[in-house]
Design a protein around this motif. Sequence first.
Motif: not given
Length: 369
Positions: A27-38
């Motif tokens: 468990r960490e302090t995450s704030a965002s997730v983004s999706i795309g073909d990298l």
Amino acid sequence: MGTVKTQAALLWFLPASESRSEREACRETSASVSIGDLNGDGYPDLVLGKGRHRPLLDRVLLNDGTGHFTAHDLGTTPDRTYSAALADVNHDGYLDVVISNDQPDRKLMYLNDGKGNFHVSGTFGDPKWPTRYDTLADLNGDGYPDIIAANRGDPPKHPESSFICLNDGKGQFPSCTPLAGTESATIIVAADFDGDGAVDLFVPHRDGGQSVIFWNDGKGQFAQKTPVGPPNSAARAAAAGDLNGDGRVDLVVGGERQGLFVYLNHGKRDFSDPILLVGKQRVPYSVAIGNLNRDGKNDIVVGNAGAPGSVLFNDGTGTNFLEIPWGDGKGAVYGVAIGDLDGDGWPDIAAARSDAPNAVWFSTKAGAK
């Protein structure tokens, strides 16, 4: 007031598990997730922004096409990241990552080598900015994505302007200008709200003030603005999309004290009064809009704090919804993103959480195993 009914729907959302996907063990302090073909293999990948309040390493998760991920660090230096936004900032055909770090950390651009590996290519703005999220959109019509940095203040004593940083056409952002009159924002939504072909900016006030839309003159200048919603907003989540099928971009706004609201776009720079969807019994930390059940109507995905999230299935009116839960109610969902991560043709939900592991919830038809 809108109508939200709670009952069985056409889709369920199954939690990520070791047999289906990588689910973080810690468990960490995450704030965002983004999706795309990298990495150019045709499969949607993930980038996690981590480290709100204390420095952590951001993460890249490459998808094998079935919802299984191989993870590596985005960079080599931990920082206080609130968001990791994706766009091809230098027009080389690859998605790059723009990181919005809180003070006192530098705000960074990471260029992609085309295989999902990244290196720092420069900075933008001021390390002293209390930046929360950044939004990428072409504001001046030159074809290159620009940066809109949402900075959180503490008004009235310590207001903080949000800023626009224009792309120089080489993937660098050498100068930034303030959005006049902004005081505190944790997210800014970019969309063409008046249908003139230029991207406008909705700035929800985070700390008890007036939310506004800044109108783009087509050259990246925002001299005109219109108030939207109550004069005492405490909004931390917002998203834009056409919810009633009239071709105009509507707004969904989640407030910390007031609940979840829809603002329907009437055209001619006029919006409806707030239409309440979910009351203040739940605190929405993140919102996304997409067609979850493939019926051609935009639905709403909500991530909450300390409670399961919701998918609000739209009947096409933009005011009447069928609600089903997703998630386990653990932690606070600071970021949600929608995409088909396991290749079955149905949109899934990726969640960035604080005080709970980050995870993916896969969609499936009701009753399916």
